[in-house]
Scaffold this motif. Structure first.
Motif, PDB file in Angstrom:
ATOM      1  N   SER A 270      40.739   6.368  57.612  1.00 42.97           N
ATOM      2  CA  SER A 270      41.162   5.662  58.810  1.00 42.97           C
ATOM      3  C   SER A 270      40.325   4.397  58.943  1.00 42.97           C
ATOM      4  O   SER A 270      39.240   4.287  58.364  1.00 42.97           O
ATOM      5  CB  SER A 270      40.991   6.536  60.056  1.00 42.97           C
ATOM      6  N   TYR A 271      40.839   3.452  59.711  1.00 49.22           N
ATOM      7  CA  TYR A 271      40.164   2.164  59.854  1.00 49.22           C
ATOM      8  C   TYR A 271      39.948   1.832  61.328  1.00 49.22           C
ATOM      9  O   TYR A 271      40.725   2.251  62.185  1.00 49.22           O
ATOM     10  CB  TYR A 271      41.001   1.044  59.225  1.00 49.22           C
ATOM     11  N   ASP A 272      38.932   1.052  61.576  1.00 56.90           N
ATOM     12  CA  ASP A 272      38.710   0.505  62.900  1.00 56.90           C
ATOM     13  C   ASP A 272      39.039  -0.984  62.827  1.00 56.90           C
ATOM     14  O   ASP A 272      38.246  -1.778  62.309  1.00 56.90           O
ATOM     15  CB  ASP A 272      37.256   0.702  63.338  1.00 56.90           C
TER      16      ASP A 272
ATOM     17  N   GLU B 288      48.067   4.898  66.914  1.00 55.79           N
ATOM     18  CA  GLU B 288      49.057   3.944  67.403  1.00 55.79           C
ATOM     19  C   GLU B 288      48.467   3.025  68.460  1.00 55.79           C
ATOM     20  O   GLU B 288      48.809   1.836  68.533  1.00 55.79           O
ATOM     21  CB  GLU B 288      50.279   4.675  67.970  1.00 55.79           C
ATOM     22  N   CYS B 289      47.573   3.544  69.282  1.00 56.57           N
ATOM     23  CA  CYS B 289      46.882   2.699  70.260  1.00 56.57           C
ATOM     24  C   CYS B 289      46.088   1.608  69.566  1.00 56.57           C
ATOM     25  O   CYS B 289      46.133   0.431  69.960  1.00 56.57           O
ATOM     26  CB  CYS B 289      45.958   3.538  71.139  1.00 56.57           C
ATOM     27  N   ARG B 290      45.354   1.993  68.522  1.00 56.12           N
ATOM     28  CA  ARG B 290      44.584   0.996  67.767  1.00 56.12           C
ATOM     29  C   ARG B 290      45.504  -0.019  67.103  1.00 56.12           C
ATOM     30  O   ARG B 290      45.197  -1.217  67.057  1.00 56.12           O
ATOM     31  CB  ARG B 290      43.707   1.690  66.716  1.00 56.12           C
ATOM     32  N   HIS B 291      46.636   0.455  66.581  1.00 61.85           N
ATOM     33  CA  HIS B 291      47.584  -0.460  65.941  1.00 61.85           C
ATOM     34  C   HIS B 291      48.123  -1.485  66.940  1.00 61.85           C
ATOM     35  O   HIS B 291      48.267  -2.666  66.626  1.00 61.85           O
ATOM     36  CB  HIS B 291      48.766   0.322  65.344  1.00 61.85           C
TER      37      HIS B 291
ATOM     38  N   ILE C 196      46.754  -2.630  69.691  1.00 60.05           N
ATOM     39  CA  ILE C 196      45.712  -3.624  69.995  1.00 60.05           C
ATOM     40  C   ILE C 196      45.556  -4.580  68.818  1.00 60.05           C
ATOM     41  O   ILE C 196      45.430  -5.804  68.998  1.00 60.05           O
ATOM     42  CB  ILE C 196      44.373  -2.932  70.316  1.00 60.05           C
ATOM     43  N   MET C 197      45.571  -4.049  67.605  1.00 57.51           N
ATOM     44  CA  MET C 197      45.455  -4.858  66.390  1.00 57.51           C
ATOM     45  C   MET C 197      46.595  -5.869  66.294  1.00 57.51           C
ATOM     46  O   MET C 197      46.384  -7.051  66.005  1.00 57.51           O
ATOM     47  CB  MET C 197      45.437  -3.935  65.167  1.00 57.51           C
TER      48      MET C 197
ATOM     49  N   HIS D 115      47.884  -0.834  58.577  1.00 53.47           N
ATOM     50  CA  HIS D 115      49.080  -0.210  59.149  1.00 53.47           C
ATOM     51  C   HIS D 115      49.818   0.623  58.103  1.00 53.47           C
ATOM     52  O   HIS D 115      50.259   1.744  58.396  1.00 53.47           O
ATOM     53  CB  HIS D 115      50.006  -1.285  59.719  1.00 53.47           C
ATOM     54  N   VAL D 116      49.951   0.111  56.893  1.00 47.03           N
ATOM     55  CA  VAL D 116      50.659   0.845  55.832  1.00 47.03           C
ATOM     56  C   VAL D 116      49.950   2.157  55.515  1.00 47.03           C
ATOM     57  O   VAL D 116      50.589   3.214  55.412  1.00 47.03           O
ATOM     58  CB  VAL D 116      50.780  -0.026  54.568  1.00 47.03           C
ATOM     59  N   VAL D 117      48.637   2.121  55.367  1.00 46.59           N
ATOM     60  CA  VAL D 117      47.873   3.324  55.029  1.00 46.59           C
ATOM     61  C   VAL D 117      48.012   4.385  56.118  1.00 46.59           C
ATOM     62  O   VAL D 117      48.301   5.559  55.837  1.00 46.59           O
ATOM     63  CB  VAL D 117      46.382   2.984  54.795  1.00 46.59           C
ATOM     64  N   GLU D 118      47.813   3.983  57.363  1.00 38.67           N
ATOM     65  CA  GLU D 118      47.823   4.965  58.447  1.00 38.67           C
ATOM     66  C   GLU D 118      49.236   5.398  58.823  1.00 38.67           C
ATOM     67  O   GLU D 118      49.459   6.550  59.207  1.00 38.67           O
ATOM     68  CB  GLU D 118      47.067   4.404  59.648  1.00 38.67           C
ATOM     69  N   GLU D 119      50.214   4.502  58.693  1.00 40.61           N
ATOM     70  CA  GLU D 119      51.591   4.873  59.024  1.00 40.61           C
ATOM     71  C   GLU D 119      52.194   5.832  58.007  1.00 40.61           C
ATOM     72  O   GLU D 119      53.161   6.529  58.316  1.00 40.61           O
ATOM     73  CB  GLU D 119      52.479   3.631  59.134  1.00 40.61           C
ATOM     74  N   SER D 120      51.647   5.894  56.803  1.00 41.36           N
ATOM     75  CA  SER D 120      52.180   6.836  55.809  1.00 41.36           C
ATOM     76  C   SER D 120      52.060   8.267  56.328  1.00 41.36           C
ATOM     77  O   SER D 120      52.932   9.108  56.079  1.00 41.36           O
ATOM     78  CB  SER D 120      51.450   6.690  54.473  1.00 41.36           C
TER      79      SER D 120
END
Length: 304
Positions: free
Chosen positions: A31-33, A122-125, A127-128, A198-203
């Motif tokens: 996961s990423y921040d 999704e919250c982090r996305h 904001i990103m 987004h691609v990594v986490e949405e998978s």
């Protein structure tokens, strides 16, 4: 003495637990921040595109051929910001549907905990995406008022396979284009980082949405399947047609009327959308959600 066979319901619950636990483990290790991973400090370099040019709604048109490189880059930056803003809109719908789905369920269950993990991501996305659109120098692009109100109704009443299949459509369409953008060195570096995150986490989210859609469809009758297939198709049409706001052309300094006309007739962009959604359409077909009424909306959205 022979052991009793495991009941199908028990097998299904075991499978769901295993899948949810794998997703939780994946989120714990990969996961990423965005607050620290994305370069928010370096000023925007206008020598870069905001998205791969081939994904522009005007790419391949006569108007595109008349634009300078600087105009093309400005347009793709506004288009990327519009896609990000649409992503925020639908992620907010997604979060509410997921929270409503797990309301009052067992919090010790891996599925419950994964659902909350997805909402957190999704919250982090969101904001990103918001910070990314702002850095691209774009205004706050919002879907048409009619789309906003449809979304308000959808998030309130959609349930089961209708909710999760619609989530999948939005995620799949974004996933394919963002995979291109994140590998394209013509795209401004901070946008490439956003797309990669987004691609990594949405998978993980797409895996969950597919499993949930199929699970909810197992005991669905013909009437409910027909109704939800139609609802999913309408939601898909609204999502896809809201991705690029009509205001991007004027804000990029172009002739709005001409740009809109050429974008609507752009066969290249229609082909890009169809090819990007081939896997999604195969899944919906295998789930028997490509009914004749539904196909009308997928064709109008150039998804098939």
């Amino acid at each position: 003495m022979a052991s009793s066979p495991v009941r199908p319901e028990t097998q299904d619950r075991l499978h769901e637990h295993v899948v949810a636990q794998r997703l939780l483990d994946s989120a714990a290790t990969l996961s990423y921040d965005p607050a620290t991973e994305v370069d928010w400090e370096t000023p925007l370099d206008k020598n870069f595109h905001g998205a791969s040019p081939e994904w522009s709604t005007l790419y391949g048109t006569a108007y595109w051929g008349e634009l300078t490189e600087a105009q093309r880059k400005e347009l793709t930056r506004h288009e990327a910001a519009s896609v990000a803003s649409t992503g925020i809109w639908f992620e907010m719908i997604l979060q509410q549907m997921v929270l409503r789905d797990i309301y009052a369920k067992d919090p010790t269950d891996a599925e419950f905990q994964w659902a909350l993990t997805e909402v957190a991501e999704e919250c982090r996305h969101s904001i990103m995406f918001a910070r990314g659109a702002q850095k691209l120098g774009a205004p706050a692009y919002r879907p048409h008022r009619f789309a906003i109100e449809l979304g308000r109704a959808f998030k309130t009443v959609a349930f089961g396979e209708a909710a999760y299949a619609a989530i999948l459509v939005a995620e799949e369409v974004l996933d394919v284009m963002q995979r291109d953008w994140m590998r394209d060195d013509r795209v401004v570096p901070f946008v490439r980082t956003i797309n990669n995150i987004h691609v990594v986490e949405e998978s993980r989210h797409m895996k969950f949405a597919r499993d949930e859609t199929l699970k909810r469809l197992k005991k669905v009758g013909w009437v409910r399947r027909q109704i939800h297939a139609f609802v999913i198709a309408i939601a898909s049409y609204v999502i896809v047609t809201s991705m690029v706001n009509r205001g991007v052309y004027a804000n990029a300094g172009l002739d709005r009327k001409r740009a809109l006309g050429e974008a609507r007739a752009n066969e290249h962009h229609k082909s890009m959308m169809r090819s990007s959604c081939s896997g999604l359409m195969d899944f919906l077909a295998s789930a028997r959600l490509l009914t004749k009424p539904a196909l009308i909306f997928y064709k109008r959205a150039n998804l098939i």
